[in-house]
Structures are given as C-alpha cells and as structure tokens.
Design an enzyme around this catalytic site. Structure first.
Site, PDB file in Angstrom:
ATOM      1  N   HIS A 121       0.856  -1.180   0.000  1.00 33.43           N
ATOM      2  CA  HIS A 121       0.000   0.000   0.000  1.00 33.43           C
ATOM      3  C   HIS A 121       0.893   1.231   0.000  1.00 33.43           C
ATOM      4  O   HIS A 121       2.006   1.207   0.527  1.00 33.43           O
ATOM      5  CB  HIS A 121      -0.884  -0.037   1.253  1.00 33.43           C
ATOM      6  CG  HIS A 121      -1.969   0.975   1.308  1.00 33.43           C
ATOM      7  ND1 HIS A 121      -1.737   2.291   1.648  1.00 33.43           N
ATOM      8  CD2 HIS A 121      -3.306   0.885   1.076  1.00 33.43           C
ATOM      9  CE1 HIS A 121      -2.878   2.960   1.633  1.00 33.43           C
ATOM     10  NE2 HIS A 121      -3.852   2.140   1.286  1.00 33.43           N
ATOM     11  N   ASP A 198       2.902  -4.141   8.222  1.00 36.20           N
ATOM     12  CA  ASP A 198       1.675  -3.384   7.990  1.00 36.20           C
ATOM     13  C   ASP A 198       0.516  -4.343   8.243  1.00 36.20           C
ATOM     14  O   ASP A 198       0.250  -5.241   7.447  1.00 36.20           O
ATOM     15  CB  ASP A 198       1.667  -2.868   6.550  1.00 36.20           C
ATOM     16  CG  ASP A 198       0.357  -2.192   6.153  1.00 36.20           C
ATOM     17  OD1 ASP A 198      -0.609  -2.239   6.944  1.00 36.20           O
ATOM     18  OD2 ASP A 198       0.292  -1.634   5.042  1.00 36.20           O
ATOM     19  N   GLN A 201      -4.702  -4.886   7.137  1.00 28.51           N
ATOM     20  CA  GLN A 201      -5.663  -5.851   6.607  1.00 28.51           C
ATOM     21  C   GLN A 201      -5.632  -7.189   7.332  1.00 28.51           C
ATOM     22  O   GLN A 201      -6.379  -8.098   6.974  1.00 28.51           O
ATOM     23  CB  GLN A 201      -5.407  -6.076   5.112  1.00 28.51           C
ATOM     24  CG  GLN A 201      -5.555  -4.843   4.250  1.00 28.51           C
ATOM     25  CD  GLN A 201      -6.987  -4.336   4.193  1.00 28.51           C
ATOM     26  OE1 GLN A 201      -7.944  -5.081   4.439  1.00 28.51           O
ATOM     27  NE2 GLN A 201      -7.157  -3.061   3.874  1.00 28.51           N
ATOM     28  N   LYS A 224     -10.870  -0.212  10.399  1.00 28.29           N
ATOM     29  CA  LYS A 224     -11.038  -1.411   9.584  1.00 28.29           C
ATOM     30  C   LYS A 224     -11.470  -2.616  10.425  1.00 28.29           C
ATOM     31  O   LYS A 224     -11.731  -3.687   9.882  1.00 28.29           O
ATOM     32  CB  LYS A 224      -9.745  -1.732   8.837  1.00 28.29           C
ATOM     33  CG  LYS A 224      -9.330  -0.676   7.816  1.00 28.29           C
ATOM     34  CD  LYS A 224      -8.048  -1.076   7.104  1.00 28.29           C
ATOM     35  CE  LYS A 224      -7.501   0.054   6.237  1.00 28.29           C
ATOM     36  NZ  LYS A 224      -8.352   0.332   5.070  1.00 28.29           N
ATOM     37  N   CYS A 362      -4.687   2.404  -3.796  1.00 32.01           N
ATOM     38  CA  CYS A 362      -3.428   2.905  -3.226  1.00 32.01           C
ATOM     39  C   CYS A 362      -2.281   1.915  -3.443  1.00 32.01           C
ATOM     40  O   CYS A 362      -1.410   1.746  -2.576  1.00 32.01           O
ATOM     41  CB  CYS A 362      -3.576   3.218  -1.735  1.00 32.01           C
ATOM     42  SG  CYS A 362      -4.709   4.586  -1.400  1.00 32.01           S
TER      43      CYS A 362
END
Length: 408
Positions: A121, A198, A201, A224, A362
C-alpha cells in the site's frame, strides 16, 4: 452467534440504497460499526469527556482510565509484552510514518537497504521512499510470483547484511494473499535488520501475535476492525521505542521544559503529543471487546469461506479476471470485467445497493505489475453472507449484459 444475529448489531446495514437493501462489500477500505462501539464513543462524550493525564478531577481520572485501559486492551489483543509497547496513532499510515521518520532515518545511511514488496500500500511505500531520499539508502523489492505470492527463496536473495529495514504488509488489500511475515522476520533478523509489519488488513480478520511473529513493529487501524476512524496503534519493541526520538512536539509528551531545552516523557507517551484521540481509544477498546467475543478464529473461517465462494462464483462468469490465488486468501476478491472500466462496474452495482471499491486501491506499482490501471474489489467481513455474494454475481451479470449490449 450466527451471521444473521451479528447483522442486527450493526445499525447502518438496515437501510436501502437506491431502492435496494444495502450490500456492503467495501470492508477493506473501512468496516461498519456495531452498536457497542457507537455507544462507547457516545458514553465518553456524555459522561467522561475531559483531557487525560493532567487533570486530578473525577472526569479527568475517568478519561485517563479509559484511554490507558484501551492501551492495555490493544497490548493484550496483539500479545505485546506490556502496554508501554503500544503507541496510539491516527492509524496505520501515521504509525508507519513514525517508524520511518523516527527510527529508519536514524539508522539508515548511504548504501543501506530498505526491503519492501511491489504489493505494498502507498502508506508502506512512500514513507520509505522519503527515508531513502533523505539518507541515501536504497530501496529493494522482493519479487512476486505469477499468482502474487512471495517465495522464501526470493526473500533470501533480496535481504542482505546491508539491509536495515524490511517492511511488508501481512495481508494484501488487492491480492488477498497472506504473506509469510514470520518467516521473513527470521531472515531479516539473521541479517541484523528490523521487521516492520503493515497489519491494516490482518488485525481485523485474524489473530495477531506480535511475539510469535517476532516482528519489531506492527501497525494497524481501528476503523477497519469495527472501531472509529482516526484511531490506530503502533506496536514496537520497548528497546526500540526507548531509543527513538519523537517527531511531534508540544503538550502531553514533555517531561521538563526550559526556555532553551526540553526533555521528554518516556515511551510511549513521548510519541503522543497534544490532546490524544481519547474518544477513539474508547471506541477501539469496545471494538476489541466485540471482536474478541465473536472470536477472531471464527471471523477468519467465515471470511475465508465467503472469499472462496465468491472466487468460485465469479470464476464461473465469462469475461471476469480475478487477481491473486484462490487458496490462502483472506476475505476479498479483486477482479475486472472485460471491456468495462472498474468505475463503471462500481457505479452500476451501486444502483442496485451494492457497495464495492474501484480504483488502484493505493497500490499503483502493483497495478502496473498486473498490467491494469484499476480493478474492482469486493471485500467481506463478519456480517456478510453468501446471499450477498449471490446478489453481487447477479448484478455483475446484468452489468455485463448491459455494457455488452451498449458496446455491441
């Protein structure tokens, strides 16, 4: 609790869009919020609204307890060693920028390496580009296999003794793949590099154990994972936080201020300058309680089943291209409909009350590797159903027929 019972807890889902019941399939962008999270934020403003840490009155104490209690819940949620390893941020982007600006700029020099993947991303790409420009470090990329997965042989070839930082998303927001970050971390550490994950997700959809992953930094966003917008967190090993310098200065983060010199609080508070996101922290704590009660393993199973079902149903349609592997994917399916721009696909689906994401997500370098300018993405969460997948498939079929007729 079954999915139909869960759906009752999300007020926003019980509405019509363009005359159709809402089918919300844009969860990778942001999730919806259960009543318990909405109530937690509301309760803070109605009963406990005050600034934290400095006040000795009752409301200040309540606010501080809620804020620091949320930090403890985040630490338990990630299985951090202690709550002082958790820094509250505005979200994943801010957390990754903190690592890049405070840690990486202090350890990287001319010719040192920062290792990423082409699927990252922009939030896990642009900060490292800026570090490279500022320090003379070199960006290197672990190549992707044809199906979008990472081969450990490529990891071994890419990471060297010059590598200072390896930063990889645990789950791709486009391909849906789950990257082997634990194995990558082992290679990084063998070469003396730190491992940044990261988790935007992954944290909402599966159990995350930062000690088992053996990562040095882990970033995620609350919005999220059923929490409010504007709140997230960075996990960092305490030894790293202690050596890092703050990048925002002002109230809250100081210890002593003189006219010409100042000193900082200890970590994590030295990174939380100004009035923090107190209501957001209360909402995030409620979201963690909610997800823990439902069960992250159960959420993972439900979404994986939905993703496989959607993958198979879309694969049956002529003219659909699906990106990423069928196996080992989280709850999203990214696709294109032949000869129809993804924005047109999303627009038509919206007329039937179906919300999907369209664009480059992104991830422009990944789009170029896939040889497309954009894709459509349906992403699922704990409240989505197979019936909603069927509505998506039927609507896509009508979209295909409509544009096929228009083109013909």
């Amino acid at each position: 609790m079954n999915v139909l019972e869960l759906r009752k807890l999300f007020p926003i889902l019980h509405q019509e869009i363009n005359g159709h019941p809402l089918v919300y399939l844009d969860n990778a962008a942001t999730s919806q919020k259960p009543e318990s999270v909405i109530s937690a934020v509301k309760a803070y403003y109605e009963r406990n609204n005050a600034n934290v840490h400095r006040g000795v009155h009752t409301l200040g104490s309540r606010a501080t307890d809620a804020y620091e209690g949320a930090r403890e819940k985040v630490a338990r949620f990630l299985n951090a060693s202690e709550s002082n390893e958790i820094v509250f941020t505005r979200g994943t982007t801010t957390a990754l920028n903190l690592v890049a600006s405070s840690y990486a700029r202090s350890v990287c020099g001319e010719g040192d390496e920062i290792v990423l993947t082409p699927m990252e991303h922009h939030s896990n790409l642009i900060p490292w580009q800026q570090v490279a420009k500022a320090t003379g470090a070199v960006l290197k990329y672990i190549p992707l296999q044809a199906d979008g997965t990472i081969a450990m042989a490529d990891v071994e070839r890419t990471i060297t003794d010059r590598t200072k930082v390896v930063s990889v998303m645990q789950v791709s927001n486009v391909l849906g793949v789950i990257n082997p970050v634990k194995e990558i971390a082992a290679v990084a550490h063998r070469h003396g590099a730190v491992m940044v994950v990261d988790g935007a997700q992954s944290a909402p959809h599966m159990k995350v154990d930062v000690r088992d992953l053996d990562c040095d930094f882990f970033a995620f966003s609350g919005h999220k994972m059923c929490g409010p917008t504007g709140i997230g967190a960075l996990y960092a090993r305490k030894s790293l936080l202690e050596r890092m310098e703050p990048i925002e200065f002002g109230g809250e983060m100081i210890d002593h201020v003189d006219l010409y010199e100042s000193t900082w609080k200890e970590a994590p508070w030295k990174f939380e300058g100004g009035t923090p996101i107190i209501a957001g922290a209360a909402g995030l704590a409620a979201a963690i309680d909610f997800l823990t009660e439902v069960g992250l393993d159960e959420i993972d199973r439900h979404e994986s089943k939905l993703a496989a079902y959607a993958y198979d149903r879309l694969s049956e349609m002529e003219g659909i291209t699906i990106y990423g592997p069928r196996e080992g994917r989280v709850g999203l399916v990214t696709f294109n409909l032949a000869d129809v721009h993804p924005h047109d696909v999303a627009t038509v689906l919206d007329t039937e009350g179906i919300a999907v994401r369209a664009g480059h997500h992104c991830c422009q370098p990944l789009m170029r590797q896939l040889e497309v300018s954009a894709t459509a993405r349906a992403s699922f969460y704990l409240y989505n159903t197979e019936d909603e997948v069927e509505r998506l498939v039927s609507a896509l079929q009508r979209t295909k027929e409509f544009f096929g007729h228009a083109i013909g």
